[in-house]
Design a protein around this motif. Structure first.
Motif, PDB file in Angstrom:
ATOM      1  N   UNK A 179       0.860  -1.180   0.000  1.00 45.52           N
ATOM      2  CA  UNK A 179       0.000   0.000   0.000  1.00 45.52           C
ATOM      3  C   UNK A 179       0.899   1.233   0.000  1.00 45.52           C
ATOM      4  N   UNK A 180       1.416   1.569  -1.178  1.00 43.83           N
ATOM      5  CA  UNK A 180       2.419   2.625  -1.292  1.00 43.83           C
ATOM      6  C   UNK A 180       1.859   4.020  -1.035  1.00 43.83           C
ATOM      7  N   UNK A 181       0.536   4.150  -1.012  1.00 37.04           N
ATOM      8  CA  UNK A 181      -0.058   5.460  -0.728  1.00 37.04           C
ATOM      9  C   UNK A 181       0.316   5.966   0.654  1.00 37.04           C
ATOM     10  N   UNK A 182       0.745   5.074   1.550  1.00 35.61           N
ATOM     11  CA  UNK A 182       1.115   5.495   2.900  1.00 35.61           C
ATOM     12  C   UNK A 182       2.515   6.104   2.981  1.00 35.61           C
ATOM     13  N   UNK A 183       3.300   5.987   1.927  1.00 37.02           N
ATOM     14  CA  UNK A 183       4.667   6.506   1.982  1.00 37.02           C
ATOM     15  C   UNK A 183       4.665   8.017   2.232  1.00 37.02           C
ATOM     16  N   UNK A 184       3.858   8.758   1.492  1.00 38.16           N
ATOM     17  CA  UNK A 184       3.859  10.220   1.612  1.00 38.16           C
ATOM     18  C   UNK A 184       3.416  10.687   2.994  1.00 38.16           C
ATOM     19  N   UNK A 185       2.271  10.234   3.533  1.00 39.71           N
ATOM     20  CA  UNK A 185       1.888  10.713   4.869  1.00 39.71           C
ATOM     21  C   UNK A 185       2.862  10.299   5.965  1.00 39.71           C
ATOM     22  N   UNK A 186       3.473   9.127   5.827  1.00 35.65           N
ATOM     23  CA  UNK A 186       4.449   8.700   6.830  1.00 35.65           C
ATOM     24  C   UNK A 186       5.720   9.552   6.746  1.00 35.65           C
ATOM     25  N   UNK A 187       6.098   9.947   5.547  1.00 33.12           N
ATOM     26  CA  UNK A 187       7.248  10.840   5.384  1.00 33.12           C
ATOM     27  C   UNK A 187       6.963  12.201   6.011  1.00 33.12           C
ATOM     28  N   UNK A 188       5.759  12.705   5.811  1.00 31.23           N
ATOM     29  CA  UNK A 188       5.378  13.971   6.429  1.00 31.23           C
ATOM     30  C   UNK A 188       5.336  13.855   7.946  1.00 31.23           C
ATOM     31  N   UNK A 189       4.893  12.704   8.427  1.00 30.17           N
ATOM     32  CA  UNK A 189       4.742  12.498   9.865  1.00 30.17           C
ATOM     33  C   UNK A 189       6.084  12.408  10.577  1.00 30.17           C
ATOM     34  N   UNK A 190       7.055  11.719   9.964  1.00 30.28           N
ATOM     35  CA  UNK A 190       8.315  11.432  10.659  1.00 30.28           C
ATOM     36  C   UNK A 190       9.546  12.117  10.049  1.00 30.28           C
ATOM     37  N   UNK A 191       9.392  12.753   8.906  1.00 31.27           N
ATOM     38  CA  UNK A 191      10.543  13.306   8.207  1.00 31.27           C
ATOM     39  C   UNK A 191      11.305  14.368   8.963  1.00 31.27           C
ATOM     40  N   UNK A 192      10.628  15.143   9.804  1.00 37.13           N
ATOM     41  CA  UNK A 192      11.305  16.181  10.587  1.00 37.13           C
ATOM     42  C   UNK A 192      11.907  15.643  11.883  1.00 37.13           C
ATOM     43  N   UNK A 193      11.623  14.377  12.179  1.00 34.96           N
ATOM     44  CA  UNK A 193      12.077  13.794  13.457  1.00 34.96           C
ATOM     45  C   UNK A 193      13.185  12.755  13.281  1.00 34.96           C
ATOM     46  N   UNK A 194      13.263  12.170  12.078  1.00 36.73           N
ATOM     47  CA  UNK A 194      14.278  11.153  11.797  1.00 36.73           C
ATOM     48  C   UNK A 194      14.918  11.442  10.438  1.00 36.73           C
ATOM     49  N   UNK A 195      16.242  11.504  10.421  1.00 38.99           N
ATOM     50  CA  UNK A 195      16.954  11.804   9.179  1.00 38.99           C
ATOM     51  C   UNK A 195      16.936  10.625   8.214  1.00 38.99           C
ATOM     52  N   UNK A 196      16.888   9.413   8.761  1.00 42.50           N
ATOM     53  CA  UNK A 196      17.011   8.218   7.933  1.00 42.50           C
ATOM     54  C   UNK A 196      15.789   7.326   8.122  1.00 42.50           C
ATOM     55  N   UNK A 197      14.939   7.302   7.110  1.00 39.90           N
ATOM     56  CA  UNK A 197      13.703   6.518   7.150  1.00 39.90           C
ATOM     57  C   UNK A 197      13.715   5.530   5.987  1.00 39.90           C
ATOM     58  N   UNK A 198      13.403   4.285   6.291  1.00 36.71           N
ATOM     59  CA  UNK A 198      13.312   3.259   5.259  1.00 36.71           C
ATOM     60  C   UNK A 198      11.925   2.617   5.325  1.00 36.71           C
TER      61      UNK A 198
END
Length: 314
Positions: free
Chosen positions: A14-33
């Motif tokens: 369910x790749x549609x979750x990539x964008x909201x998860x990036x918005x949710x955690x992108x400012x808190x973690x530099x490295x997200x996989x």
């Protein structure tokens, strides 16, 4: 070395979750996989895997084997429907989870013979559906040399014992009785299902089938592990995936085998807030199916809320 990788596991493609998860955690973690089964895109931080979701310990082994070369000290691994405390970020996550390089966090490891447990999902507690998976599991399977990748039975039992788990191969009869037997508040359907479950387990009520290999269980949608002991963990977890062991047995057992110390929610100031499939509406009602409302009203003493289905929340 880099401090931490946030590794987000998708049970399904369910790749549609990539964008909201990036918005949710992108400012808190530099490295997200993102670890996504049967992914066919080209994002560099998405790791493609091919196992079944009920054995997602294999997702984790495959992902860590790919990213370990980047030199992370820790991995914070969560499901894509886990909503972490908004205050958790890469500079303070160790304080929330109470981990160091010799410890691993998993929410609530338990012996399969413990009747006091109420999670993972147990609508007919103390019975847990995955007890049957544990009873059927055998490390001796065609096409796999388990003795090369997993501890012997005696070694496995010793490794569990060092964490305070007095493992026994026997599962007591009381684990197959719903308590109370009849729950008047739950309605006819729930109680009929309980009776059907009881009838299904008659063989275990007469003589419970013993386990063939030392295992423990735990809810496993949030774990934290360190790089120091990752090689053993990757191997154990991957072996259990190859042997088709259910993830909520495989991950806690792999962690217990690989790490000198386990930390769980009883060892932290913060607790998880979980809702099983029969109580999702309680979560949605409490937080109004609003990510903004959840963020602004997140319980201060809570590590995470699960599950939050991003496709259904605004």
């Amino acid at each position: 070395m880099k401090e931490v990788a946030l590794v987000i596991i998708f049970n399904h493609n369910y790749t549609a979750n990539i964008k909201p998860l990036t918005l949710l955690y992108g400012n808190r973690f530099k490295n997200i996989f993102f670890v996504i089964p049967f992914y066919n895109g080209n994002l560099p931080n998405v790791i493609n895997v091919f196992e079944k979701s009920c054995f997602f310990q294999g997702y984790i082994s495959s992902a860590l084997n790919q990213i370990k070369k980047e030199g992370f000290k820790y991995y914070l691994i969560i499901g894509d429907d886990v909503f972490l405390n908004p205050s958790i970020e890469e500079t303070n996550f160790k304080n929330f989870f109470n981990v160091n390089e010799d410890t691993a966090f998993i929410p609530g490891p338990f012996l399969l013979s413990d009747p006091s447990q109420t999670r993972p999902s147990r609508p007919y507690a103390p019975y847990w559906n995955s007890i049957a998976d544990a009873q059927k599991f055998d490390v001796i399977q065609f096409g796999f040399q388990s003795e090369k990748y997993l501890p012997s039975k005696s070694e496995a039992k010793m490794l569990l014992n060092r964490h305070g788990f007095d493992f026994s191969y026997k599962i007591p009869r009381r684990m197959f009785f719903p308590k109370p037997m009849i729950r008047f508040k739950e309605g006819i359907r729930h109680n009929l299902q309980g009776i059907k479950l009881l009838l299904k387990n008659i063989p275990n009520l007469v003589y419970p089938k013993p386990l063939k290999y030392p295992l423990i269980g735990s809810y496993s949608d949030v774990i934290v592990i360190s790089a120091k002991h990752q090689e053993n963990f990757i191997s154990y977890s991957g072996a259990f995936a190859a042997l088709n062991l259910f993830v909520e047995l495989a991950l806690p057992t792999s962690i217990a085998f690989a790490y000198p110390k386990i930390v769980s929610e009883i060892d932290t100031k913060y607790k998880g807030e979980t809702y099983w499939y029969y109580s999702h509406n309680e979560c949605e009602k409490k937080y109004k199916k609003s990510l903004l409302y959840l963020t602004e009203n997140f319980p201060i003493d809570t590590l995470y809320v699960h599950p939050i289905k991003l496709s259904k929340w605004k």
